[in-house]
Design a protein around this motif. Sequence first.
Motif, mmCIF file in Angstrom:
data_model
loop_
_atom_site.group_PDB
_atom_site.id
_atom_site.type_symbol
_atom_site.label_atom_id
_atom_site.label_comp_id
_atom_site.label_asym_id
_atom_site.label_seq_id
_atom_site.Cartn_x
_atom_site.Cartn_y
_atom_site.Cartn_z
ATOM 1 N N TRP A 22 28.888 26.676 -17.973
ATOM 2 C CA TRP A 22 28.374 26.362 -16.630
ATOM 3 C C TRP A 22 27.191 27.273 -16.312
ATOM 4 O O TRP A 22 26.188 26.844 -15.763
ATOM 5 N N PHE A 23 27.343 28.551 -16.652
ATOM 6 C CA PHE A 23 26.278 29.535 -16.439
ATOM 7 C C PHE A 23 25.008 29.094 -17.172
ATOM 8 O O PHE A 23 23.920 29.071 -16.600
ATOM 9 N N VAL A 24 25.142 28.762 -18.447
ATOM 10 C CA VAL A 24 23.966 28.408 -19.249
ATOM 11 C C VAL A 24 23.294 27.154 -18.707
ATOM 12 O O VAL A 24 22.068 27.108 -18.587
ATOM 13 N N TYR A 25 24.066 26.151 -18.352
ATOM 14 C CA TYR A 25 23.458 24.940 -17.808
ATOM 15 C C TYR A 25 22.686 25.245 -16.525
ATOM 16 O O TYR A 25 21.592 24.719 -16.312
ATOM 17 N N SER A 26 23.224 26.104 -15.677
ATOM 18 C CA SER A 26 22.525 26.490 -14.443
ATOM 19 C C SER A 26 21.265 27.295 -14.742
ATOM 20 O O SER A 26 20.217 27.096 -14.118
ATOM 21 N N LEU A 27 21.363 28.218 -15.692
ATOM 22 C CA LEU A 27 20.213 29.043 -16.075
ATOM 23 C C LEU A 27 19.086 28.189 -16.641
ATOM 24 O O LEU A 27 17.915 28.341 -16.264
ATOM 25 N N VAL A 28 19.430 27.287 -17.523
ATOM 26 C CA VAL A 28 18.445 26.417 -18.162
ATOM 27 C C VAL A 28 17.775 25.526 -17.113
ATOM 28 O O VAL A 28 16.553 25.335 -17.137
ATOM 29 N N GLU A 29 18.568 25.015 -16.176
ATOM 30 C CA GLU A 29 18.005 24.182 -15.103
ATOM 31 C C GLU A 29 17.019 24.993 -14.260
ATOM 32 O O GLU A 29 15.949 24.504 -13.899
ATOM 33 N N LYS A 30 17.369 26.237 -13.965
ATOM 34 C CA LYS A 30 16.478 27.106 -13.176
ATOM 35 C C LYS A 30 15.139 27.303 -13.873
ATOM 36 O O LYS A 30 14.103 27.422 -13.231
ATOM 37 N N HIS A 31 15.146 27.323 -15.193
ATOM 38 C CA HIS A 31 13.926 27.542 -15.975
ATOM 39 C C HIS A 31 13.300 26.223 -16.437
ATOM 40 O O HIS A 31 12.465 26.225 -17.344
ATOM 41 N N SER A 32 13.750 25.119 -15.822
ATOM 42 C CA SER A 32 13.195 23.779 -16.104
ATOM 43 C C SER A 32 13.210 23.436 -17.584
ATOM 44 O O SER A 32 12.242 22.893 -18.123
ATOM 45 N N SER A 33 14.297 23.741 -18.218
ATOM 46 C CA SER A 33 14.448 23.420 -19.627
ATOM 47 C C SER A 33 15.627 22.454 -19.778
ATOM 48 O O SER A 33 16.356 22.202 -18.818
ATOM 49 N N ILE A 34 15.806 21.934 -20.978
ATOM 50 C CA ILE A 34 16.886 20.980 -21.251
ATOM 51 C C ILE A 34 17.554 21.362 -22.560
ATOM 52 O O ILE A 34 16.880 21.623 -23.561
#
Length: 177
Positions: A22-34
């Motif tokens: 969950w953390f990683v998905y949120s972090l990646v979303e914050k950095h506009s990555s997929i």
Amino acid sequence: MIVGLSNPKENYHKTRHNVGSWFVYSLVEKHSSILQKEKKFFGFTTYMNIKSNIIRVLVPNIFMNINGCAIYKMASFYSINLNQILIVHDDLDLEPGIAKLKYSYGHSGHNGLRNIIKVFNKTESFYRFRIGIGRPKDKNQISSFVLSEPSAREINLIKNSILYAINETSILLDSIF
């Protein structure tokens, strides 16, 4: 490298044991990555460019007790040492809503961490973010507890602790770079 410990996404994504993902998905979303599925690393991966530094990201899509294999494979491929990896995982000893950064060696009984230490075959410290999920009253219920979905109240608390951990991760990365 940043890793969110998990069990296979299809069946376990909403469980307490997967709060690292969950953390990683949120972090990646914050950095506009997929995140993209990457078979050779047994999981979902991407990278983020932070202050001209490439940060590899991984969510293993294999069982928790063998996550170390995926992490080691990716770390070896990119020549990343264990002490350069931030592991994010669930923690029974912290209540939902609490997240703590730790730099040490040890697994505190967490099977995912135990496997990472075994696979890397090292006794060096590494960074880890402990995301609180609480503990069941009956210690015989731990396995079913971590593999169950948290209540709506706990989800909100956990998500808040993840936001806190993401902010702290930014501070950690700023201090490294």
